[in-house]
Motif scaffolding. Structure first.
Motif, PDB file in Angstrom:
ATOM      1  N   ASP A 196     -12.908  42.171   6.196  1.00 51.38           N
ATOM      2  CA  ASP A 196     -12.749  41.201   7.277  1.00 51.38           C
ATOM      3  C   ASP A 196     -11.854  41.850   8.334  1.00 51.38           C
ATOM      4  O   ASP A 196     -10.649  41.993   8.144  1.00 51.38           O
ATOM      5  N   SER A 225     -13.041  35.688  17.992  1.00 45.95           N
ATOM      6  CA  SER A 225     -12.081  34.574  17.934  1.00 45.95           C
ATOM      7  C   SER A 225     -10.613  34.985  18.013  1.00 45.95           C
ATOM      8  O   SER A 225      -9.804  34.219  18.518  1.00 45.95           O
ATOM      9  N   LYS A 226     -10.269  36.154  17.484  1.00 51.05           N
ATOM     10  CA  LYS A 226      -8.841  36.439  17.293  1.00 51.05           C
ATOM     11  C   LYS A 226      -8.326  37.467  18.288  1.00 51.05           C
ATOM     12  O   LYS A 226      -7.602  37.131  19.204  1.00 51.05           O
ATOM     13  N   ARG A 234     -17.399  30.675  19.246  1.00 53.98           N
ATOM     14  CA  ARG A 234     -18.007  30.739  17.906  1.00 53.98           C
ATOM     15  C   ARG A 234     -19.000  31.899  17.814  1.00 53.98           C
ATOM     16  O   ARG A 234     -20.151  31.734  17.413  1.00 53.98           O
TER      17      ARG A 234
END
Ligand code: PLP
Length: 376
Positions: A196, A225-226, A234
């Protein structure tokens, strides 16, 4: 070792998500609970691409392509130096986790997962009936998941190893030699490596080659997203050189939503075409938050300490002896309207807090945290 409390109990859901979207979070005025960089507004997307308005107006409202549009997959694949057919676009990185786990794991699969860690990486496997083994990341080992523990478990048979780099919540990043040893060990046993990498790119001057670029049996999970700061889009992805895995994911996605929004794709394409600029800008924001945190820790050494995170925008702070993190977080939100994340939500006992420093409100939120400590 931390107390293991994660469960496959569906009535609990993912506790961290419940906490962040529930009434406690809604009652807060300020937050150090965020795990992403200050989000982009659409006006900033327009600055990057003055044609975006026209592009959105002209976007076809047919069903989009099942794996995501080719043009966006090309942009993602280029980041991994692989082919577009080796990537699949998903509804955020969470969509990638759910699709991938459903595709490659089954009841009884043995999976090694970092603890503390992002809850869905572990709880999803538990929910599928897998045997999940905690891969301990301990402060006395600088949060480094032990390669000896990995080797022992590989010898007794593992179906997958899950690693999160940069690591949420601690911000740990592996050295080159760690990555080489990890891959060598997984390769010796032919074991799938799930990486991840949603925080990759923060900071932008910390080079890191994604695991799926280096190892044929690795799958990289990522998204906007980060590090990129667009959680509302999304848009996530998974990437792997392993055709069998990609084919299995593609099949498993036919059971659910196999599409992402065409409007999100259009915006995502602009962001990825300006990726270096966006990550460079976001890294400056990260640096500001990081410096504020360093100052805060220096001023409050009697209350908390940290192992400085190398990547991402969160740190895992050790509270002084006698402070229980869940009680402290409850007090902070009830009496000071400040949202904090206690370590129990990472399966990591009651001695730590995860604090995020990526948002523009970090300075004001730290002033509020100072009030909480001062009132003790
Ligand atoms: C390690 C990790 N992976 C995945 C996600 C989910 O990302 P997304 O919002 O893109 O679904 C998060 C969100 O906090 C995370 O911390």
């Amino acid at each position: 070792m931390f107390q293991n409390t994660s469960s496959a109990d569906k009535s609990q859901g993912f506790r961290l998500k419940n906490y962040l979207s529930g009434p406690i979070a809604a009652s807060a005025e300020l937050s150090l609970a965020g795990s992403y960089i200050e989000p982009f507004s659409m006006s900033r997307v327009l600055e990057l691409n003055p044609n975006i308005r026209e592009e959105l107006l002209n976007t076809s409202m047919h069903y989009p392509g099942a794996d995501g549009s080719l043009v966006l997959r090309e942009a993602v694949a280029a980041r991994f130096n692989i082919q577009p057919s080796q990537t699949i676009l998903t509804e955020g990185a969470d969509g990638a986790i759910q699709s991938l786990y459903r595709a490659v794991l089954e009841p009884g699969s043995k999976v090694l997962v970092q603890v503390p860690g992002y809850e869905p990486l572990k709880a999803t496997a538990l929910g599928l009936g897998c045997e999940v083994i905690d891969w301990d990341c301990l402060p006395e080992n600088n949060w480094i998941p032990s390669l000896e523990q990995l080797e022992d478990n590989l010898k007794s048979g593992l179906d997958a190893v899950v690693i999160n780099v940069p690591h949420n919540p601690t911000g740990w990043m592996p050295s080159e030699s760690y990555c080489e040893q990890l891959i060598q060990l997984c390769d010796q046993h032919g074991t799938l490596l799930i990486a991840d990498e949603i925080y990759l790119g923060l900071p932008s001057d910390r080079p890191f080659t994604p695991f799926s670029t280096r190892y044929e049996k690795a799958v990289s999970i990522g998204g906007l997203s980060k590090a990129f700061g667009l959680p509302a889009l999304r848009v996530g992805w998974l990437a792997s050189q392993n055709k069998e895995v990609i084919d299995k994911v593609r099949l498993s996605r036919t059971y659910g939503n196999a599409f992402i929004s065409a409007l999100s794709e259009a915006v995502a394409l602009t962001i990825l075409r300006h990726a270096d600029h966006v990550l460079g800008f976001n890294s400056e924001q990260r640096q500001q938050g990081f410096a504020l945190m360093q100052q805060f820790v220096a001023n409050n050494a009697k209350h908390l300490s940290w192992l400085e995170p190398e990547g991402g925008v969160t740190g895992f702070f050790k509270l002084a002896d006698g402070i229980n993190s869940s009680n402290f977080a409850r007090h902070a939100v009830e009496s000071f309207k400040l949202l904090l994340v206690p370590s129990a939500l990472f399966d990591a006992g009651e001695n730590h807090l995860r604090l995020g420093f990526g948002l523009a409100s970090t300075e004001t939120a730290l002033e509020r945290l100072q009030d909480v400590f001062d009132a003790q």
